[in-house]
Motif scaffolding. Structure first.
Motif, PDB file in Angstrom:
ATOM      1  N   THR A  68      48.349  17.683 -71.595  1.00 58.41           N
ATOM      2  CA  THR A  68      48.822  18.347 -70.374  1.00 58.41           C
ATOM      3  C   THR A  68      48.418  19.823 -70.314  1.00 58.41           C
ATOM      4  O   THR A  68      48.527  20.440 -69.261  1.00 58.41           O
ATOM      5  N   ASP A  69      47.944  20.392 -71.431  1.00 59.02           N
ATOM      6  CA  ASP A  69      47.505  21.790 -71.417  1.00 59.02           C
ATOM      7  C   ASP A  69      46.349  22.008 -70.445  1.00 59.02           C
ATOM      8  O   ASP A  69      46.179  23.110 -69.912  1.00 59.02           O
ATOM      9  N   ALA A  70      45.545  20.952 -70.207  1.00 60.95           N
ATOM     10  CA  ALA A  70      44.401  21.083 -69.302  1.00 60.95           C
ATOM     11  C   ALA A  70      44.857  21.481 -67.909  1.00 60.95           C
ATOM     12  O   ALA A  70      44.305  22.391 -67.293  1.00 60.95           O
ATOM     13  N   LYS A  71      45.884  20.802 -67.416  1.00 60.84           N
ATOM     14  CA  LYS A  71      46.330  21.111 -66.053  1.00 60.84           C
ATOM     15  C   LYS A  71      47.432  22.155 -66.014  1.00 60.84           C
ATOM     16  O   LYS A  71      47.625  22.812 -64.993  1.00 60.84           O
ATOM     17  N   ARG A  72      48.146  22.349 -67.120  1.00 58.82           N
ATOM     18  CA  ARG A  72      49.264  23.296 -67.116  1.00 58.82           C
ATOM     19  C   ARG A  72      48.881  24.689 -67.593  1.00 58.82           C
ATOM     20  O   ARG A  72      49.507  25.673 -67.208  1.00 58.82           O
ATOM     21  N   LYS A  73      47.863  24.791 -68.451  1.00 61.13           N
ATOM     22  CA  LYS A  73      47.473  26.095 -68.986  1.00 61.13           C
ATOM     23  C   LYS A  73      46.089  26.544 -68.515  1.00 61.13           C
ATOM     24  O   LYS A  73      45.875  27.734 -68.283  1.00 61.13           O
ATOM     25  N   LEU A  74      45.148  25.606 -68.391  1.00 58.24           N
ATOM     26  CA  LEU A  74      43.805  25.980 -67.937  1.00 58.24           C
ATOM     27  C   LEU A  74      43.765  26.207 -66.430  1.00 58.24           C
ATOM     28  O   LEU A  74      43.242  27.222 -65.965  1.00 58.24           O
ATOM     29  N   LEU A  75      44.306  25.277 -65.663  1.00 61.37           N
ATOM     30  CA  LEU A  75      44.219  25.375 -64.203  1.00 61.37           C
ATOM     31  C   LEU A  75      44.765  26.697 -63.652  1.00 61.37           C
ATOM     32  O   LEU A  75      44.106  27.321 -62.814  1.00 61.37           O
ATOM     33  N   PRO A  76      45.933  27.169 -64.086  1.00 63.38           N
ATOM     34  CA  PRO A  76      46.401  28.463 -63.563  1.00 63.38           C
ATOM     35  C   PRO A  76      45.415  29.591 -63.817  1.00 63.38           C
ATOM     36  O   PRO A  76      45.281  30.495 -62.984  1.00 63.38           O
ATOM     37  N   ARG A  77      44.694  29.539 -64.922  1.00 64.73           N
ATOM     38  CA  ARG A  77      43.719  30.594 -65.217  1.00 64.73           C
ATOM     39  C   ARG A  77      42.481  30.491 -64.336  1.00 64.73           C
ATOM     40  O   ARG A  77      41.769  31.477 -64.131  1.00 64.73           O
ATOM     41  N   LEU A  78      42.212  29.313 -63.817  1.00 63.35           N
ATOM     42  CA  LEU A  78      41.122  29.164 -62.847  1.00 63.35           C
ATOM     43  C   LEU A  78      41.498  29.793 -61.510  1.00 63.35           C
ATOM     44  O   LEU A  78      40.631  30.208 -60.740  1.00 63.35           O
ATOM     45  N   ILE A  79      42.794  29.866 -61.240  1.00 64.47           N
ATOM     46  CA  ILE A  79      43.271  30.454 -59.985  1.00 64.47           C
ATOM     47  C   ILE A  79      43.209  31.971 -60.030  1.00 64.47           C
ATOM     48  O   ILE A  79      42.837  32.628 -59.050  1.00 64.47           O
ATOM     49  N   GLY A  80      43.547  32.559 -61.167  1.00 62.19           N
ATOM     50  CA  GLY A  80      43.531  34.019 -61.259  1.00 62.19           C
ATOM     51  C   GLY A  80      44.185  34.501 -62.536  1.00 62.19           C
ATOM     52  O   GLY A  80      44.713  33.705 -63.322  1.00 62.19           O
ATOM     53  N   SER A  81      44.173  35.805 -62.732  1.00 65.44           N
ATOM     54  CA  SER A  81      44.769  36.414 -63.926  1.00 65.44           C
ATOM     55  C   SER A  81      46.268  36.606 -63.758  1.00 65.44           C
ATOM     56  O   SER A  81      46.773  36.760 -62.643  1.00 65.44           O
ATOM     57  N   ALA A  82      46.965  36.624 -64.880  1.00 63.64           N
ATOM     58  CA  ALA A  82      48.385  36.943 -64.889  1.00 63.64           C
ATOM     59  C   ALA A  82      48.564  38.455 -64.789  1.00 63.64           C
ATOM     60  O   ALA A  82      47.642  39.215 -65.101  1.00 63.64           O
ATOM     61  N   PRO A  83      49.731  38.921 -64.362  1.00 64.47           N
ATOM     62  CA  PRO A  83      49.981  40.366 -64.341  1.00 64.47           C
ATOM     63  C   PRO A  83      49.800  40.961 -65.742  1.00 64.47           C
ATOM     64  O   PRO A  83      50.270  40.400 -66.724  1.00 64.47           O
ATOM     65  N   GLY A  84      49.093  42.072 -65.817  1.00 64.59           N
ATOM     66  CA  GLY A  84      48.916  42.738 -67.097  1.00 64.59           C
ATOM     67  C   GLY A  84      47.854  42.136 -67.983  1.00 64.59           C
ATOM     68  O   GLY A  84      47.676  42.558 -69.133  1.00 64.59           O
ATOM     69  N   LYS A  85      47.142  41.121 -67.487  1.00 70.09           N
ATOM     70  CA  LYS A  85      46.110  40.479 -68.287  1.00 70.09           C
ATOM     71  C   LYS A  85      44.816  40.354 -67.480  1.00 70.09           C
ATOM     72  O   LYS A  85      44.814  40.446 -66.256  1.00 70.09           O
ATOM     73  N   HIS A  86      43.733  40.104 -68.199  1.00 71.66           N
ATOM     74  CA  HIS A  86      42.457  39.736 -67.582  1.00 71.66           C
ATOM     75  C   HIS A  86      42.052  38.400 -68.198  1.00 71.66           C
ATOM     76  O   HIS A  86      41.056  38.294 -68.910  1.00 71.66           O
ATOM     77  N   ASP A  87      42.858  37.383 -67.930  1.00 74.72           N
ATOM     78  CA  ASP A  87      42.677  36.096 -68.591  1.00 74.72           C
ATOM     79  C   ASP A  87      42.200  34.998 -67.656  1.00 74.72           C
ATOM     80  O   ASP A  87      42.277  33.812 -67.987  1.00 74.72           O
ATOM     81  N   SER A  88      41.710  35.369 -66.475  1.00 85.73           N
ATOM     82  CA  SER A  88      41.219  34.351 -65.549  1.00 85.73           C
ATOM     83  C   SER A  88      39.899  33.764 -66.057  1.00 85.73           C
ATOM     84  O   SER A  88      39.169  34.395 -66.821  1.00 85.73           O
ATOM     85  N   ILE A  89      39.624  32.545 -65.632  1.00 84.36           N
ATOM     86  CA  ILE A  89      38.367  31.860 -65.929  1.00 84.36           C
ATOM     87  C   ILE A  89      37.719  31.524 -64.597  1.00 84.36           C
ATOM     88  O   ILE A  89      38.382  31.006 -63.693  1.00 84.36           O
ATOM     89  N   ASN A  90      36.447  31.837 -64.456  1.00 88.34           N
ATOM     90  CA  ASN A  90      35.739  31.621 -63.196  1.00 88.34           C
ATOM     91  C   ASN A  90      35.966  30.208 -62.670  1.00 88.34           C
ATOM     92  O   ASN A  90      35.761  29.231 -63.379  1.00 88.34           O
ATOM     93  N   MET A  91      36.397  30.103 -61.406  1.00 89.66           N
ATOM     94  CA  MET A  91      36.808  28.807 -60.866  1.00 89.66           C
ATOM     95  C   MET A  91      35.681  28.020 -60.218  1.00 89.66           C
ATOM     96  O   MET A  91      35.907  26.914 -59.734  1.00 89.66           O
TER      97      MET A  91
END
Length: 343
Positions: free
Chosen positions: A149-172
């Motif tokens: 479930t990490d694929a859709k619960r942890k990776l997908l949000p990072r495809l949408i954008g970065s979290a506050p205070g981070k630069h953790d997005s992955i190009n979507m």
């Protein structure tokens, strides 16, 4: 042919939407033909080109047995990709934009990791290049494996954008990735038209990722993304602000319905801010009077102002905080000057 799913085992279908790219198409197609991974088919989708692109597609199809060409009425990038999916035979699907190209090992690197880790999705980085091939920017991530479930619960949000205070997005973007054809067909996944919903890639990613068991990000940057002033992503769009708000509402409603929680909502908010900067910075070539009028519409929009006020802006970098502050303070002229300087 695999009788269980009607896809050819280990075959990668590369779908290339084509529109008015006669200057770049040969380099793109040659880069796919010259892949070290040879078990491929290429589908060129001529989306009503007005230059010689359609003719070039036919020449490639006549010369190479693994290339197929579709000619269709112009309907945009998403619809062109859907047309390619209809006739794809591969067990795996890759997308390449026709003004870009691939390093020789691009597909092999994706395929090897996809099969080694039993993944349903594999993504690499990219290099932004100019017409001369000079690298302007490189996007590369450390290797990461998302299991279960990490694929859709942890990776997908990072495809949408970065979290506050981070630069953790992955190009979507869907280019630079490998997808399982079976998942796409079983769940009837298709791209929306970017004319109706901008950022069609993330819409497709959200739907696809709901069915992914394992996914991986590889530490390669084999995709060559051309900085092209005439591409869909960089050209002026008259309704960009309206389209930006529409996408924001879609993502908000979609991710709430999928029960993704507040942390993902904040990523959607930050994605909105990135798109707002695009709306403002595209006004740099307009007259001062017209640009200020359009920027003012953004600055005075109640929904936009509400999102910015509620967001934890103190966690953002200085440049982003200044940008959002200028919007809240309705500093239209300063935003216009900023657009001129950046562009």
């Amino acid at each position: 042919m695999d009788l269980n799913n009607n896809f050819i085992k280990d075959l990668i279908t590369v779908i290339v939407p084509v529109y008015n790219v006669e200057k770049y198409l040969e380099q793109c197609v040659d880069s796919i033909l010259n892949q070290t991974y040879k078990n491929i088919e290429i589908i060129l989708v001529d989306d009503g080109s007005k230059d010689k692109s359609g003719q070039l597609c036919n020449e490639f199809s006549n010369k190479y047995s693994q290339i197929k060409t579709i000619h269709k009425k112009n309907a945009g990038l998403g619809m062109a990709r859907n047309s390619g999916l209809k006739i794809a035979n591969g067990e795996y699907i890759a997308f390449v934009d026709s003004d870009d190209w691939l390093a020789p090992q691009a597909l092999k690197n994706l395929y090897d990791s996809m099969t080694k880790f039993n993944c349903d999705y594999c993504k690499g980085g990219f290099q932004k290049v100019n017409d001369e091939g000079h690298v302007l920017f490189e996007n590369i991530n450390d290797f990461q494996l998302f299991e279960g479930t990490d694929a859709k619960r942890k990776l997908l949000p990072r495809l949408i954008g970065s979290a506050p205070g981070k630069h953790d997005s992955i190009n979507m973007s869907v280019w630079g990735c490998l997808f399982k054809h079976q998942i796409i067909m079983k769940h009837n996944l298709r791209f929306p038209s970017e004319r109706k919903l901008m950022s069609e890639d993330i819409v497709f990613d959200i739907d696809y990722m709901q069915y992914v068991k394992n996914a991986c990000i590889i530490s390669k940057s084999d995709y060559k993304y051309r900085q092209n002033a005439f591409s869909l992503s960089t050209s002026y769009r008259e309704d960009k602000f309206i389209a930006t708000k529409k996408l924001y509402k879609y993502l908000l409603n979609k991710m709430k319905a999928l029960d993704y929680g507040e942390s993902t909502i904040l990523r959607i908010d930050r994605n909105l801010f990135v798109n707002l900067s695009g709306c403002i910075f595209q006004e740099n070539n307009r007259s001062l009077r017209e640009a200020r009028k359009r920027i003012n519409i953004i600055c005075t929009d109640p929904e936009i102002r509400s999102v910015i006020k509620k967001y934890p802006r103190k966690k953002l970098g200085l440049k982003q905080r200044i940008f959002l502050s200028l919007i809240l303070r309705k500093q239209v002229y300063l935003l216009y000057l900023l657009a001129k300087v950046i562009n």
